[in-house]
Design an enzyme around this catalytic site. Structure first.
Site, mmCIF file in Angstrom:
data_model
loop_
_atom_site.group_PDB
_atom_site.id
_atom_site.type_symbol
_atom_site.label_atom_id
_atom_site.label_comp_id
_atom_site.label_asym_id
_atom_site.label_seq_id
_atom_site.Cartn_x
_atom_site.Cartn_y
_atom_site.Cartn_z
ATOM 1 N N SER A 138 1.863 4.805 -18.272
ATOM 2 C CA SER A 138 2.298 3.479 -17.855
ATOM 3 C C SER A 138 3.347 3.629 -16.757
ATOM 4 C CB SER A 138 2.894 2.722 -19.048
ATOM 5 O OG SER A 138 3.367 1.450 -18.663
ATOM 6 N N GLU A 216 -3.712 -6.661 -19.371
ATOM 7 C CA GLU A 216 -3.016 -6.723 -20.653
ATOM 8 C C GLU A 216 -2.038 -7.898 -20.685
ATOM 9 O OE1 GLU A 216 -0.402 -3.762 -23.569
ATOM 10 O OE2 GLU A 216 -0.917 -3.137 -21.537
ATOM 11 N N LYS A 265 0.421 -1.196 -31.358
ATOM 12 C CA LYS A 265 1.719 -0.523 -31.366
ATOM 13 C C LYS A 265 2.249 -0.545 -32.794
ATOM 14 C CE LYS A 265 3.018 -1.632 -26.594
ATOM 15 N NZ LYS A 265 3.885 -2.468 -25.739
#
Length: 371
Positions: A138, A216, A265
Site C-alpha cells: 500500500s 476500495e 482486517k
C-alpha cells in the site's frame, strides 16, 4: 482443558515510520500501540497487538480508548470467565459493544498462546494451509506523480504482486491515467478511504478505463446501501473495508450486492475468530477476500500472515516486509518479502521470536494485570 491465564501485560510502544504515510484523511509519522502479553500458569507467553491509531480517523477507536476498554472491561471479563479455546473469547466479549480493535488485541494474544500450547503454528491452529502467501503493498499519497511512479517502480523491483494507491478527489483520474501509461500490465487497485459520495458517480465511472483490480471503500465508512447503487453502475469491482465490522455486515453487503471483494482486517472485525467466519461466508458466496493492513509492527503483521493462509485469501494482501515501514521491527527474524512472496513460519504460535531489547527501547509504560 481450560486455559488458565496468570496475568496480562500491556506494553505501550511508540515507533517512528521510515516515511510519513499519507491518506485522504491524514498523515501518520509515528505509530503508538500496545503489545498484549498473555501469560498462563505454565509460563507460556502469547502476544497480540493493538492497531488503533492515536486519532479516530479510521474508526472511532484510538490508542487511549483501547487501553480504557481492555483495562476496565475486557480484561475483567477474561478474569471472570473460563474458556478452553480462543474462539470462545468473542462470545465472552459480546456484552461490550463494538470496540473491535481492543477485543482483537486481547484475542490475538490468546490465539498465539493457544497455538504455542498446542505446539503448532498459528496458521495451522486457525485452519490455514498455505506455506507461502502473496504480498502486496500500500502506497500513501505522494507529493508528486513522479514521486509515486518512482515508488511503484521500486516496489515492483522488490517483487510485490499488487500495488495499492491511495486516491482522493483531485488525486485520482489523471493520476491513475499516468500510472497506467507507465505500468500498463501491473495489478493496480485504488483505495479511497471514504473520500467520495454518490454525487461523484459519473466521476468515479471514469475509473473503469484503467482496468483496476478494485476500488476500495469509495463511499461512507458505514455504508452498504449506496455502495450497492454504485457497484451496479461500475464495471470496476468495489471492495469494502471500513463498512465491514462483523459477520452480519458482510452478510448484508453480499445480499445487497454492495461489493465484489472484501478486505478483512483482524482489528476492524474484532479478532481472528470473526475474521475466519467472514472468510468462510465470503467463500460460500464467491466473494474474494484479502488481508488488509493497519501499519502493524511485527506481532500484528505475523497475525496477518497466519490469517492470509486461509484458502479464500486469493488476492495479495497489504502485508509488506518489515523494512518497508520500520528501521527496526520488534520481531526476529523480521518479515521479509522475496519474489513477492512471504514464507509462512513453521514455529509454534505466530512463528517469530520477539526482540525484547527492541521492545524495551520503544516502550514507555507497562501495565500488569494479575488474574
Amino acid at each position: 482443558m481450560t486455559i488458565q491465564l496468570e496475568r496480562i501485560q500491556l506494553h505501550n510502544l511508540k515507533m517512528q515510520l521510515k516515511k510519513p504515510f499519507k491518506t485522504s484523511f491524514g498523515t501518520l509519522e509515528n505509530k503508538e500501540f500496545y503489545i498484549i502479553e498473555a501469560i498462563d500458569s505454565y509460563n507460556n507467553h502469547g502476544y497480540g497487538e493493538s492497531v488503533a491509531f492515536t486519532s479516530p480517523w479510521y474508526t472511532e477507536e484510538t490508542v487511549k480508548t483501547n487501553l480504557h476498554m481492555m483495562k476496565d472491561f475486557l480484561i475483567p471479563l477474561i478474569h471472570e470467565n473460563q474458556f478452553s479455546h480462543p474462539g470462545e473469547i468473542h462470545k465472552i466479549f459480546l456484552p461490550v459493544k463494538r470496540n473491535n480493535m481492543a477485543k482483537a488485541a486481547l484475542e490475538g494474544a490468546i490465539w498465539d498462546l493457544y497455538a504455542k500450547k498446542k505446539n503448532i503454528p498459528l496458521s495451522r491452529a486457525i485452519g490455514g494451509s498455505k506455506k507461502k502467501i502473496e504480498a502486496g503493498i500500500s502506497i500513501g499519497i505522494k507529493s508528486t506523480i513522479n514521486e509515486l511512479l518512482h515508488t511503484i517502480n521500486n516496489s515492483l523491483e522488490e517483487g510485490y504482486k499488487r500495488i495499492k494507491i491511495k486516491i482522493k478527489p483531485g488525486w485520482d483520474v489523471e493520476l491513475l491515467r499516468e500510472v497506467r501509461r507507465h505500468f500498463p500490465e501491473t495489478a493496480i487497485m485504488a483505495d479511497a478511504n471514504s473520500a467520495y459520495t454518490l454525487k461523484d458517480l459519473e466521476h468515479l465511472r471514469q475509473l473503469d478505463e484503467f482496468n483496476l483490480m478494485m476500488i476500495e471503500q469509495p463511499l461512507a465508512h458505514n455504508d452498504i446501501i449506496d455502495h450497492a447503487k454504485l457497484q451496479s453502475k461500475l464495471a470496476t469491482p468495489i471492495c469494502l473495508d471500513e463498512s465491514i465490522t462483523s459477520l452480519e455486515d458482510a452478510r448484508k453487503a453480499i445480499e445487497l450486492g454492495s461489493c465484489k471483494v472484501i478486505n478483512i482486517k483482524i482489528g476492524r472485525v474484532g479478532g481472528i475468530s470473526e475474521a475466519i467466519r467472514i472468510h468462510d461466508l465470503c467463500k460460500e458466496n464467491n466473494i474474494a477476500v484479502w488481508c488488509g493492513g493497519m501499519l502493524e509492527a511485527g506481532v500484528g503483521r505475523a497475525h496477518n500472515i497466519a490469517l492470509a493462509t486461509l484458502s479464500n485469501f486469493v488476492l495479495p494482501g497489504d502485508i509488506a516486509g518489515s523494512s518497508h515501514y520500520w528501521e527496526q521491527d520488534i520481531i526476529q527474524p523480521e518479515v521479509a518479502v522475496k519474489d513477492g512472496m512471504i514464507n509462512v513460519p513453521e514455529k509454534p504460535g505466530i512463528g517469530y521470536d520477539l526482540d525484547h531489547e527492541a521492545i524495551s527501547s520503544f516502550t514507555s509504560d507497562v501495565t500488569t494485570f494479575d488474574l
